[in-house]
Design an enzyme around this catalytic site. Structure first.
Site, short mmCIF file in Angstrom:
data_model
loop_
_atom_site.label_atom_id
_atom_site.label_comp_id
_atom_site.label_asym_id
_atom_site.label_seq_id
_atom_site.Cartn_x
_atom_site.Cartn_y
_atom_site.Cartn_z
CD GLU A 82 -3.08 0.80 2.24
OE1 GLU A 82 -3.78 -0.24 2.13
OE2 GLU A 82 -3.20 1.62 3.16
CG ASP A 84 -1.59 4.47 2.83
OD1 ASP A 84 -2.19 3.89 1.92
OD2 ASP A 84 -1.37 3.96 3.94
CD GLU A 86 -3.63 7.41 6.12
OE1 GLU A 86 -4.48 6.52 6.31
OE2 GLU A 86 -2.64 7.58 6.87
CB THR A 100 3.43 9.86 2.72
OG1 THR A 100 4.66 10.19 3.40
CG2 THR A 100 2.94 11.06 1.92
CG ASP A 175 -9.18 6.58 16.51
OD1 ASP A 175 -9.26 7.20 15.44
OD2 ASP A 175 -8.90 5.36 16.57
N GLY A 180 -3.01 13.79 17.48
CA GLY A 180 -2.98 12.50 18.15
C GLY A 180 -4.30 12.09 18.77
#
Length: 270
Positions: A82, A84, A86, A100, A175, A180
């Site tokens: 994968e 990513d 995000e 990433t 979450d 964080g």
């Protein structure tokens, strides 16, 4: 092998049809997140190396707790590969952070985070992934923000055996996504909307049975495998240094709390 993608032809909704719509006379896809559901779409084909990009306009205003994602994935469970992008939501007025990550043969935990130097909710920007035998490069408006090199010969896993599909999702992750997990999603600010357009796929679409390129005998002759794409050019390297010096806010390679023993790819160079 290289063509401007069409959403209806090349993608399908994977999650919550009611939360995926078209706007601007069908030229733009709108993903919606509310308390009932997030949403997502994926390519109909999987690909083995190439260059993919799309233009995205992220959630405006208070987007804390949300994640807008654009990624490649083999969707093979515990051994998945994968790559990513995000985009982590923020409280109004704070910079947007893009995280990433790279999973290879089921192993991830390779997060890097960069604060974007513009407001990605004001207009569309182009986010791209170059994936070849030599490296994976993440681009924002043609500026490289991350390079993950193929160090398989030195024992570092690299995604090069499994075709990957193209995915985009919008979901709630309060979450962990913003500070964080300290900043929770403000549902009163919703519904949250992200927009996608100009899907560009220049890659080897694979036969689902044979695993080989459809309509091509080999992928090593494709443009993304040419010598000029095996490393950053001088202009790209300068821009990459600028990003890392001025906008990087987290690099797993420097996180001794998580990794007392430095990951091997961080030692050999990335």
């Amino acid at each position: 092998m290289a063509r401007l993608a069409n959403f209806e032809r090349d993608f399908h909704v994977t999650w919550a049809d009611s939360h995926v719509t078209t706007v601007d006379r069908g030229s733009t896809i709108e993903l919606i997140l509310d308390q009932s559901s997030g949403s997502g779409f994926a390519s109909r084909n999987k690909f083995m190396f190439g260059h993919v990009s799309m233009k995205i306009k992220l959630i405006s205003g208070d987007s804390a707790g949300t994640v807008t994602a654009f990624y490649l994935s083999s969707e093979t469970g515990g051994v998945r590969d994968e790559v990513d992008f995000e985009f982590l939501g923020n409280r109004s007025g704070q910079p947007y952070t893009v995280q990433t990550n790279v999973y290879a043969h089921g192993k991830g935990d390779r997060e890097q985070r960069v604060n974007l130097w513009f407001d990605p909710s004001k207009d569309f920007h182009t986010y791209s992934i170059l994936w070849n035998h030599h490296h994976i490069v993440f681009f924002v408006d043609a500026i490289p923000i991350r390079v993950y090199k193929n160090h398989e010969a030195r024992g570092v896993p690299y995604p090069n055996t499994q075709p990957m599909g193209i995915y985009s999702t919008l979901w709630n992750a309060d979450d962990w996504a913003t500070r964080g997990g300290l900043e929770k999603t403000n549902w009163a600010a919703g519904p949250f909307k992200a927009y996608y357009k100009d899907f560009d796929i220049e890659a080897c679409a694979t036969d689902p049975v044979l695993g080989t390129c459809i309509g091509s005998s080999t992928i090593v002759t494709s443009w993304w495998e040419a010598p000029s794409y095996r490393q950053l050019n001088v202009v790209q390297a300068r821009a990459y240094r600028w990003v890392r010096l001025n906008h990087m806010v987290y690099d797993y390679c420097n996180d001794r709390a998580r990794f007392p023993i430095i990951p091997k790819e961080c030692v050999v160079g990335y």
